[in-house]
Scaffold this motif. Sequence first.
Motif, PDB file in Angstrom:
ATOM      1  N   LEU A 106       7.236   8.124 -11.982  1.00  0.00           N
ATOM      2  CA  LEU A 106       7.182   6.913 -11.168  1.00  0.00           C
ATOM      3  C   LEU A 106       7.747   7.165  -9.780  1.00  0.00           C
ATOM      4  O   LEU A 106       7.164   6.741  -8.755  1.00  0.00           O
ATOM      5  N   LEU A 107       8.877   7.857  -9.707  1.00  0.00           N
ATOM      6  CA  LEU A 107       9.457   8.203  -8.407  1.00  0.00           C
ATOM      7  C   LEU A 107       8.504   9.077  -7.593  1.00  0.00           C
ATOM      8  O   LEU A 107       8.308   8.847  -6.390  1.00  0.00           O
TER       9      LEU A 107
ATOM     10  N   ILE B 193       6.827   8.020  -3.995  1.00  0.00           N
ATOM     11  CA  ILE B 193       6.984   8.864  -2.805  1.00  0.00           C
ATOM     12  C   ILE B 193       5.621   9.305  -2.289  1.00  0.00           C
ATOM     13  O   ILE B 193       5.366   9.305  -1.070  1.00  0.00           O
ATOM     14  N   ALA B 194       4.724   9.676  -3.212  1.00  0.00           N
ATOM     15  CA  ALA B 194       3.370  10.085  -2.815  1.00  0.00           C
ATOM     16  C   ALA B 194       2.648   8.962  -2.089  1.00  0.00           C
ATOM     17  O   ALA B 194       1.956   9.191  -1.088  1.00  0.00           O
ATOM     18  N   ALA B 195       2.813   7.725  -2.576  1.00  0.00           N
ATOM     19  CA  ALA B 195       2.169   6.581  -1.931  1.00  0.00           C
ATOM     20  C   ALA B 195       2.702   6.383  -0.514  1.00  0.00           C
ATOM     21  O   ALA B 195       1.932   6.142   0.432  1.00  0.00           O
ATOM     22  N   LEU B 196       4.010   6.486  -0.359  1.00  0.00           N
ATOM     23  CA  LEU B 196       4.617   6.307   0.969  1.00  0.00           C
ATOM     24  C   LEU B 196       4.161   7.395   1.936  1.00  0.00           C
ATOM     25  O   LEU B 196       3.874   7.125   3.103  1.00  0.00           O
ATOM     26  N   VAL B 197       4.107   8.634   1.436  1.00  0.00           N
ATOM     27  CA  VAL B 197       3.646   9.742   2.290  1.00  0.00           C
ATOM     28  C   VAL B 197       2.183   9.543   2.658  1.00  0.00           C
ATOM     29  O   VAL B 197       1.781   9.705   3.828  1.00  0.00           O
ATOM     30  N   TRP B 198       1.368   9.185   1.669  1.00  0.00           N
ATOM     31  CA  TRP B 198      -0.069   8.995   1.874  1.00  0.00           C
ATOM     32  C   TRP B 198      -0.343   7.936   2.935  1.00  0.00           C
ATOM     33  O   TRP B 198      -1.190   8.107   3.816  1.00  0.00           O
ATOM     34  N   VAL B 199       0.395   6.840   2.889  1.00  0.00           N
ATOM     35  CA  VAL B 199       0.162   5.733   3.821  1.00  0.00           C
ATOM     36  C   VAL B 199       0.705   6.033   5.210  1.00  0.00           C
ATOM     37  O   VAL B 199       0.119   5.626   6.212  1.00  0.00           O
ATOM     38  N   ASN B 200       1.814   6.749   5.285  1.00  0.00           N
ATOM     39  CA  ASN B 200       2.498   6.895   6.569  1.00  0.00           C
ATOM     40  C   ASN B 200       2.112   8.144   7.349  1.00  0.00           C
ATOM     41  O   ASN B 200       2.638   8.377   8.439  1.00  0.00           O
TER      42      ASN B 200
ATOM     43  N   SER C  19      -7.714   6.839   4.279  1.00  0.00           N
ATOM     44  CA  SER C  19      -8.208   7.251   2.957  1.00  0.00           C
ATOM     45  C   SER C  19      -7.484   6.483   1.853  1.00  0.00           C
ATOM     46  O   SER C  19      -8.082   6.129   0.827  1.00  0.00           O
ATOM     47  N   TYR C  20      -6.189   6.208   2.059  1.00  0.00           N
ATOM     48  CA  TYR C  20      -5.441   5.415   1.071  1.00  0.00           C
ATOM     49  C   TYR C  20      -6.039   4.026   0.955  1.00  0.00           C
ATOM     50  O   TYR C  20      -6.259   3.515  -0.152  1.00  0.00           O
ATOM     51  N   GLU C  21      -6.306   3.418   2.093  1.00  0.00           N
ATOM     52  CA  GLU C  21      -6.898   2.079   2.084  1.00  0.00           C
ATOM     53  C   GLU C  21      -8.272   2.098   1.433  1.00  0.00           C
ATOM     54  O   GLU C  21      -8.628   1.189   0.675  1.00  0.00           O
ATOM     55  N   SER C  22      -9.052   3.125   1.725  1.00  0.00           N
ATOM     56  CA  SER C  22     -10.406   3.218   1.157  1.00  0.00           C
ATOM     57  C   SER C  22     -10.364   3.341  -0.362  1.00  0.00           C
ATOM     58  O   SER C  22     -11.118   2.655  -1.067  1.00  0.00           O
ATOM     59  N   VAL C  23      -9.481   4.218  -0.854  1.00  0.00           N
ATOM     60  CA  VAL C  23      -9.387   4.398  -2.302  1.00  0.00           C
ATOM     61  C   VAL C  23      -8.826   3.146  -2.964  1.00  0.00           C
ATOM     62  O   VAL C  23      -9.338   2.673  -3.991  1.00  0.00           O
ATOM     63  N   SER C  24      -7.780   2.582  -2.370  1.00  0.00           N
ATOM     64  CA  SER C  24      -7.125   1.422  -2.963  1.00  0.00           C
ATOM     65  C   SER C  24      -8.057   0.225  -3.070  1.00  0.00           C
ATOM     66  O   SER C  24      -8.009  -0.539  -4.035  1.00  0.00           O
ATOM     67  N   HIS C  25      -8.948   0.057  -2.067  1.00  0.00           N
ATOM     68  CA  HIS C  25      -9.831  -1.108  -2.046  1.00  0.00           C
ATOM     69  C   HIS C  25     -11.243  -0.803  -2.552  1.00  0.00           C
ATOM     70  O   HIS C  25     -12.131  -1.650  -2.428  1.00  0.00           O
ATOM     71  N   PHE C  26     -11.439   0.368  -3.114  1.00  0.00           N
ATOM     72  CA  PHE C  26     -12.753   0.698  -3.672  1.00  0.00           C
ATOM     73  C   PHE C  26     -13.000  -0.126  -4.930  1.00  0.00           C
ATOM     74  O   PHE C  26     -12.164  -0.173  -5.842  1.00  0.00           O
ATOM     75  N   HIS C  27     -14.133  -0.815  -4.995  1.00  0.00           N
ATOM     76  CA  HIS C  27     -14.434  -1.695  -6.120  1.00  0.00           C
ATOM     77  C   HIS C  27     -15.371  -1.021  -7.124  1.00  0.00           C
ATOM     78  O   HIS C  27     -16.289  -0.294  -6.735  1.00  0.00           O
ATOM     79  N   PHE C  28     -15.127  -1.281  -8.386  1.00  0.00           N
ATOM     80  CA  PHE C  28     -16.042  -0.839  -9.437  1.00  0.00           C
ATOM     81  C   PHE C  28     -15.828  -1.734 -10.653  1.00  0.00           C
ATOM     82  O   PHE C  28     -14.805  -2.411 -10.782  1.00  0.00           O
ATOM     83  N   GLY C  29     -16.805  -1.722 -11.543  1.00  0.00           N
ATOM     84  CA  GLY C  29     -16.728  -2.558 -12.732  1.00  0.00           C
ATOM     85  C   GLY C  29     -17.903  -3.508 -12.815  1.00  0.00           C
ATOM     86  O   GLY C  29     -18.562  -3.783 -11.795  1.00  0.00           O
ATOM     87  N   PRO C  30     -18.201  -4.046 -13.986  1.00  0.00           N
ATOM     88  CA  PRO C  30     -19.358  -4.928 -14.176  1.00  0.00           C
ATOM     89  C   PRO C  30     -19.166  -6.304 -13.530  1.00  0.00           C
ATOM     90  O   PRO C  30     -18.325  -7.089 -13.984  1.00  0.00           O
ATOM     91  N   SER C  31     -19.943  -6.576 -12.506  1.00  0.00           N
ATOM     92  CA  SER C  31     -19.839  -7.869 -11.817  1.00  0.00           C
ATOM     93  C   SER C  31     -20.228  -9.021 -12.734  1.00  0.00           C
ATOM     94  O   SER C  31     -19.664 -10.122 -12.650  1.00  0.00           O
TER      95      SER C  31
ATOM     96  N   ALA D 197       2.204   2.307  -9.470  1.00  0.00           N
ATOM     97  CA  ALA D 197       3.111   2.546  -8.348  1.00  0.00           C
ATOM     98  C   ALA D 197       2.381   3.203  -7.184  1.00  0.00           C
ATOM     99  O   ALA D 197       2.617   2.874  -6.020  1.00  0.00           O
ATOM    100  N   LEU D 198       1.475   4.122  -7.499  1.00  0.00           N
ATOM    101  CA  LEU D 198       0.751   4.831  -6.447  1.00  0.00           C
ATOM    102  C   LEU D 198      -0.044   3.874  -5.571  1.00  0.00           C
ATOM    103  O   LEU D 198      -0.115   4.046  -4.353  1.00  0.00           O
ATOM    104  N   PHE D 199      -0.627   2.833  -6.181  1.00  0.00           N
ATOM    105  CA  PHE D 199      -1.462   1.910  -5.413  1.00  0.00           C
ATOM    106  C   PHE D 199      -0.765   0.600  -5.072  1.00  0.00           C
ATOM    107  O   PHE D 199      -1.388  -0.324  -4.548  1.00  0.00           O
ATOM    108  N   SER D 200       0.541   0.528  -5.362  1.00  0.00           N
ATOM    109  CA  SER D 200       1.295  -0.671  -4.994  1.00  0.00           C
ATOM    110  C   SER D 200       2.425  -0.379  -4.021  1.00  0.00           C
ATOM    111  O   SER D 200       2.860  -1.263  -3.292  1.00  0.00           O
TER     112      SER D 200
END
Length: 480
Positions: free
Chosen positions: A42-43, A47-54, A61-73, A292-295
Motif C-alpha cells: 500500500l505504501l 508513493i508510486a501514485a504521487l510520483v506518477w502524478v507529480n 498518462s495517469y489521468e488517461s489511465v485513471s479515467h479510462f472507461h470499460f465495462g458493459p454499458s 491506493a494507486l488510483f486514489s
Amino acid sequence: MTAPRTPRTPGTARKAFGRLSLPERNHLADALRTETVGGVLLLVAAIAALVWVNIPALHDSYESVSHFHFGPSVLGLNLSVAHWAADGLLAVFFFVAGIELKRELVAGDLKDPKAAALPVVAALCGMAVPALVYTVTATAGGGSLAGWAVPTATDIAFALAVLAVIGTSLPSALRAFLLTLAVVDDLFAILIIAVFFTDGLDFAALGGAAVGLVVFWLLLRAGVRGWYVYVPLGLVIWGLMYNSGIHATIAGVAMGLMLRCHTREGEEHSPGERIEHLVRPLSAGLAVPLFALFSAGVAVSGGALADVFTQPETLGVVLGLVVGKTLGIFGGTWLTSRFTRASLSDDLQWADVFAVATLAGIGFTVSLLIGELAFEGQGAMTDQVKAAVLTGSLIAAALATVLLKVRNAKYRGMVAEEERDDDLSGIPDIYEQDDPEYHLRVAAVYEKKAAEHRRIAEEMKSARLAEVTGGAGEEGDGPA
C-alpha cells in the motif's frame, strides 16, 4: 484481533491489554503477517501514485489511465478504472472486513460483552471525536461540513506498514487492540457510507440484490461448495447493489457476514476462516494497493501543502486524524477502564495506549473513499481533501514513531518473553505454565544442557592437565 483477556478469579479486576488466548494469538499472527505485507505494498502504491502524478511528463498518462472507461454499458457498469478500483476492488476489502467482524462476534473476544466494551467504546470515541473536531474546525472557518466523516477511519494496513518500516515490536496485546479498533472502524464506516452517502434508490435493483443475498445464504446453509458457484453469484449481487444506489462495497460486507465463522465437530477451521485465509492476500496484496494507486494521485507543491493548513475543510481533516483520533481513542480507553473493573496490564503504561491511539490516526483507504463520496463532483476539493488525508496520516505516523521508539526496548523484552519456548514444543511457554508435562520437558532440556556442559568441562580439564604434564617433562629434560 480483539482486546485481550487474562484468566482471573472471581472478584478480581480484569486486566486490559493482558495476555491473548492461544487461538486468538495464532489468528492475530496470521492476520498481521498478511496485513503487514499488504501495508508495505500500500505504501509503495501510494508513493508510486504521487510520483506518477507529480512528474510533468507522466501526469497526463495517469489521468488517461485513471479515467479510462470499460465495462458493459447495458448493465450500467461502464466505469472508469478509478471507479472500478473504488467500487469493485474495495468490495473485496470489505468482504474480508465482514468475515473478520463476524468471526470476532461469534468466536473471538468480542462475543464477551465485558471484553468487547473496551475496544468498542474506544473505537466509537475514536470516530466521534474526529468528526467533532472536523465539524468545529469547518464551522469556525466557514467551510463545508460535507467531509465530517473523512477523518473517522483507521487504515490498519497502513499502520502496520509503518510499524514494519520503523521496526517497532509491539506486544501482541497492543497489536490486537489496534486491529480491533480497525474492525469496529470498518463496521461504522460501512454504516456511514450506507446511510449518509446514498442519494437515491433503485428499488428494483435493490430487491434483486436482496434476493441474490438470500440465495447466497441458502446455498451456504445447504453446504454447497465451489468458487464457481459463489463468485458469479457474488458478481451479480455486487452489480445489482451498485445499480441500486447504495455503495457497492456494502454487498461485500453483507456476504462476509453471512459466512459461518464457528467450528463444528471435526472441523479445525470454520468456512469463514478458510475463505478469509484465501481472500485476505488478494485484498491486502492487490485490491487495496490498486485502489491506493488510483486514489492517492494528488499534485503536491508547496502551495498545495500550505493550502491544507489554511482551508477549513482540509485543516479539519488533518486535525481530526492527528488530534481527534488520538484524544478519542485514548479518552475512550481511559474512561472505560476508569468506570469499569478493567485495569491496565502491569507490563504497560498509559503512554503505550496513547502511542497506539496516535498510530490509529493513520487514515488512508476508507478516508480517501469517503472523501471522494463526500465531495463528489468537486474535483479540486476532492484532491485537496486527499492531500489532507495524506498529510494527516504522515504527521500521525511520525508522532507515533517517536512515541513508540521511546519504549521500543521495553517492547522487545515483552515480545521476547511472549515468544519464549524453552521446551521446544512450538507453543510459547506462557501458555504452558499450568501443565506438569511442560515442566518435565524443560527439566529434560536443562539436564541435557547440564550434561553437555559437564562433558565440555571434563574435556577442558583433561586438556589443561595434559599441557601441564607435557610442559613439566620438557623442562626436566633440559640442560642443568
